[in-house]
Design a protein around this motif. Structure first.
Motif, PDB file in Angstrom:
ATOM      1  N   GLY A 133       0.815  -1.211   0.000  1.00 52.48           N
ATOM      2  CA  GLY A 133       0.000   0.000   0.000  1.00 52.48           C
ATOM      3  C   GLY A 133       0.847   1.257   0.000  1.00 52.48           C
ATOM      4  O   GLY A 133       2.051   1.236  -0.249  1.00 52.48           O
ATOM      5  N   GLU A 134       0.181   2.339   0.281  1.00 59.04           N
ATOM      6  CA  GLU A 134       0.862   3.636   0.358  1.00 59.04           C
ATOM      7  C   GLU A 134       1.758   3.673   1.588  1.00 59.04           C
ATOM      8  O   GLU A 134       1.520   2.966   2.559  1.00 59.04           O
ATOM      9  CB  GLU A 134      -0.171   4.757   0.455  1.00 59.04           C
ATOM     10  N   PRO A 135       2.779   4.533   1.558  1.00 62.60           N
ATOM     11  CA  PRO A 135       3.622   4.667   2.744  1.00 62.60           C
ATOM     12  C   PRO A 135       2.802   5.171   3.925  1.00 62.60           C
ATOM     13  O   PRO A 135       1.814   5.870   3.766  1.00 62.60           O
ATOM     14  CB  PRO A 135       4.683   5.687   2.327  1.00 62.60           C
ATOM     15  N   ALA A 136       3.227   4.789   5.113  1.00 60.01           N
ATOM     16  CA  ALA A 136       2.508   5.183   6.321  1.00 60.01           C
ATOM     17  C   ALA A 136       3.468   5.861   7.282  1.00 60.01           C
ATOM     18  O   ALA A 136       4.679   5.737   7.161  1.00 60.01           O
ATOM     19  CB  ALA A 136       1.897   3.951   6.976  1.00 60.01           C
ATOM     20  N   GLY A 137       2.920   6.572   8.242  1.00 57.39           N
ATOM     21  CA  GLY A 137       3.715   7.186   9.309  1.00 57.39           C
ATOM     22  C   GLY A 137       4.760   8.149   8.804  1.00 57.39           C
ATOM     23  O   GLY A 137       4.472   9.075   8.048  1.00 57.39           O
ATOM     24  N   ALA A 138       5.994   7.919   9.227  1.00 58.96           N
ATOM     25  CA  ALA A 138       7.104   8.814   8.882  1.00 58.96           C
ATOM     26  C   ALA A 138       7.330   8.869   7.382  1.00 58.96           C
ATOM     27  O   ALA A 138       7.593   9.941   6.827  1.00 58.96           O
ATOM     28  CB  ALA A 138       8.369   8.367   9.581  1.00 58.96           C
ATOM     29  N   ASP A 139       7.229   7.725   6.719  1.00 54.47           N
ATOM     30  CA  ASP A 139       7.456   7.714   5.269  1.00 54.47           C
ATOM     31  C   ASP A 139       6.439   8.592   4.541  1.00 54.47           C
ATOM     32  O   ASP A 139       6.777   9.293   3.598  1.00 54.47           O
ATOM     33  CB  ASP A 139       7.416   6.280   4.730  1.00 54.47           C
ATOM     34  N   LYS A 140       5.193   8.558   4.989  1.00 56.22           N
ATOM     35  CA  LYS A 140       4.162   9.404   4.377  1.00 56.22           C
ATOM     36  C   LYS A 140       4.465  10.883   4.627  1.00 56.22           C
ATOM     37  O   LYS A 140       4.380  11.705   3.720  1.00 56.22           O
ATOM     38  CB  LYS A 140       2.787   9.035   4.954  1.00 56.22           C
ATOM     39  N   SER A 141       4.827  11.226   5.865  1.00 53.91           N
ATOM     40  CA  SER A 141       5.146  12.617   6.204  1.00 53.91           C
ATOM     41  C   SER A 141       6.348  13.113   5.409  1.00 53.91           C
ATOM     42  O   SER A 141       6.339  14.222   4.875  1.00 53.91           O
ATOM     43  CB  SER A 141       5.435  12.753   7.696  1.00 53.91           C
ATOM     44  N   VAL A 142       7.392  12.275   5.313  1.00 59.09           N
ATOM     45  CA  VAL A 142       8.596  12.656   4.567  1.00 59.09           C
ATOM     46  C   VAL A 142       8.275  12.821   3.095  1.00 59.09           C
ATOM     47  O   VAL A 142       8.757  13.752   2.448  1.00 59.09           O
ATOM     48  CB  VAL A 142       9.722  11.614   4.807  1.00 59.09           C
ATOM     49  N   HIS A 143       7.441  11.944   2.568  1.00 53.83           N
ATOM     50  CA  HIS A 143       7.039  12.051   1.156  1.00 53.83           C
ATOM     51  C   HIS A 143       6.290  13.365   0.912  1.00 53.83           C
ATOM     52  O   HIS A 143       6.553  14.065  -0.069  1.00 53.83           O
ATOM     53  CB  HIS A 143       6.173  10.845   0.780  1.00 53.83           C
ATOM     54  N   GLU A 144       5.373  13.718   1.814  1.00 50.09           N
ATOM     55  CA  GLU A 144       4.639  14.989   1.693  1.00 50.09           C
ATOM     56  C   GLU A 144       5.591  16.180   1.732  1.00 50.09           C
ATOM     57  O   GLU A 144       5.463  17.121   0.946  1.00 50.09           O
ATOM     58  CB  GLU A 144       3.618  15.125   2.824  1.00 50.09           C
ATOM     59  N   LEU A 145       6.546  16.146   2.666  1.00 43.51           N
ATOM     60  CA  LEU A 145       7.500  17.257   2.792  1.00 43.51           C
ATOM     61  C   LEU A 145       8.408  17.352   1.568  1.00 43.51           C
ATOM     62  O   LEU A 145       8.712  18.457   1.104  1.00 43.51           O
ATOM     63  CB  LEU A 145       8.325  17.106   4.067  1.00 43.51           C
ATOM     64  N   GLN A 146       8.847  16.209   1.023  1.00 43.67           N
ATOM     65  CA  GLN A 146       9.696  16.227  -0.172  1.00 43.67           C
ATOM     66  C   GLN A 146       8.927  16.793  -1.362  1.00 43.67           C
ATOM     67  O   GLN A 146       9.462  17.595  -2.132  1.00 43.67           O
ATOM     68  CB  GLN A 146      10.224  14.826  -0.492  1.00 43.67           C
ATOM     69  N   GLU A 147       7.658  16.406  -1.521  1.00 38.12           N
ATOM     70  CA  GLU A 147       6.836  16.969  -2.597  1.00 38.12           C
ATOM     71  C   GLU A 147       6.662  18.473  -2.431  1.00 38.12           C
ATOM     72  O   GLU A 147       6.732  19.227  -3.395  1.00 38.12           O
ATOM     73  CB  GLU A 147       5.460  16.291  -2.624  1.00 38.12           C
ATOM     74  N   LEU A 148       6.436  18.902  -1.210  1.00 32.75           N
ATOM     75  CA  LEU A 148       6.289  20.331  -0.920  1.00 32.75           C
ATOM     76  C   LEU A 148       7.579  21.074  -1.246  1.00 32.75           C
ATOM     77  O   LEU A 148       7.549  22.162  -1.835  1.00 32.75           O
ATOM     78  CB  LEU A 148       5.901  20.518   0.542  1.00 32.75           C
ATOM     79  N   ALA A 149       8.716  20.493  -0.891  1.00 35.66           N
ATOM     80  CA  ALA A 149      10.011  21.117  -1.190  1.00 35.66           C
ATOM     81  C   ALA A 149      10.212  21.269  -2.693  1.00 35.66           C
ATOM     82  O   ALA A 149      10.637  22.322  -3.175  1.00 35.66           O
ATOM     83  CB  ALA A 149      11.150  20.287  -0.585  1.00 35.66           C
ATOM     84  N   GLU A 150       9.896  20.229  -3.440  1.00 38.51           N
ATOM     85  CA  GLU A 150      10.072  20.279  -4.896  1.00 38.51           C
ATOM     86  C   GLU A 150       9.115  21.271  -5.544  1.00 38.51           C
ATOM     87  O   GLU A 150       9.486  22.002  -6.452  1.00 38.51           O
ATOM     88  CB  GLU A 150       9.873  18.884  -5.480  1.00 38.51           C
ATOM     89  N   ARG A 151       7.873  21.295  -5.072  1.00 42.20           N
ATOM     90  CA  ARG A 151       6.862  22.164  -5.662  1.00 42.20           C
ATOM     91  C   ARG A 151       7.083  23.645  -5.325  1.00 42.20           C
ATOM     92  O   ARG A 151       6.832  24.525  -6.143  1.00 42.20           O
ATOM     93  CB  ARG A 151       5.476  21.718  -5.185  1.00 42.20           C
ATOM     94  N   CYS A 152       7.576  23.934  -4.139  1.00 44.88           N
ATOM     95  CA  CYS A 152       7.633  25.315  -3.663  1.00 44.88           C
ATOM     96  C   CYS A 152       9.012  25.959  -3.731  1.00 44.88           C
ATOM     97  O   CYS A 152       9.148  27.136  -3.394  1.00 44.88           O
ATOM     98  CB  CYS A 152       7.114  25.377  -2.227  1.00 44.88           C
ATOM     99  N   ALA A 153      10.026  25.240  -4.145  1.00 46.23           N
ATOM    100  CA  ALA A 153      11.401  25.764  -4.114  1.00 46.23           C
ATOM    101  C   ALA A 153      11.594  27.010  -4.970  1.00 46.23           C
ATOM    102  O   ALA A 153      12.461  27.833  -4.671  1.00 46.23           O
ATOM    103  CB  ALA A 153      12.385  24.679  -4.549  1.00 46.23           C
TER     104      ALA A 153
END
Length: 188
Positions: A133-153
């Motif tokens: 399935g989809e990543p859970a817990g820390a992996d999900k949070s890190v994935h969200e933050l990495q996407e935010l970093a790439e999108r907003c840089a």
């Protein structure tokens, strides 16, 4: 004439990443400290009240630092990491990567900063991988933050350098409590 923000700069609330179990543990530990040290101060005799005050002065900031204080706050312009003894402000343009191995961390300007408030559970990661399935817990949070970093840089408000500030409001009382305990033990 009204001043408008550029289309590139909408204002949103910060996304908050924090361990709920750390908060619960912190509250329970603080209650225990208040009960034990308060009892020593109120009903103790001799130097017991002073030991109670010194112990509380040392323990309360440390419990707050390691349980209640850690949080990661993210918006479209920056990532703010509040760890036990320092706060790191990272504009998205300065962030190279957000990743999770044995701990969650952000890489920026050649430095690595731990994300204390996003605990990594290897058991949870294995379970998610088994289920496919989809990543859970820390992996999900890190994935969200990495996407935010790439999108907003590239945003105008996301430019700047990393700033690190030590948390003297935590450090000073803990040091004062430790020194008072040392003095009390030395004069005993």
């Amino acid at each position: 004439m009204s001043s408008q923000q550029p289309l590139d700069e909408p204002v949103y609330d910060d996304r908050v990443y924090r361990s709920p179990m750390a908060v619960v543990t912190g509250v329970l530990l603080l209650a225990l400290i208040v009960w034990l040290c308060g009892d020593a101060v109120v009903r103790g005799t001799g130097t017991a009240p002073w030991f109670g005050v010194a112990s509380a002065l040392l323990a309360v900031p440390l419990v707050v630092a390691y349980t209640l204080r850690p949080v990661v706050l993210a918006n479209d312009n920056r990532l703010r990491v509040r760890n036990p003894f320092r706060t790191i402000e990272l504009p998205w343009a300065a962030v190279d990567a957000v990743r999770a191995g044995y701990s969650a961390e952000v890489l920026a300007e050649g430095h690595r900063y731990q994300l204390w408030s996003i605990p990594v559970s290897l058991r949870e990661r294995k379970r998610a991988n088994r289920k496919g399935g989809e990543p859970a817990g820390a992996d999900k949070s890190v994935h969200e933050l990495q996407e935010l970093a790439e999108r907003c840089a590239t945003r105008q408000g996301a430019q700047g350098c990393v700033t690190v500030r030590w948390s003297y409001e935590i450090i000073a009382p803990a040091v004062a409590g430790a020194l008072l305990l040392i003095v009390l033990l030395a004069t005993r």
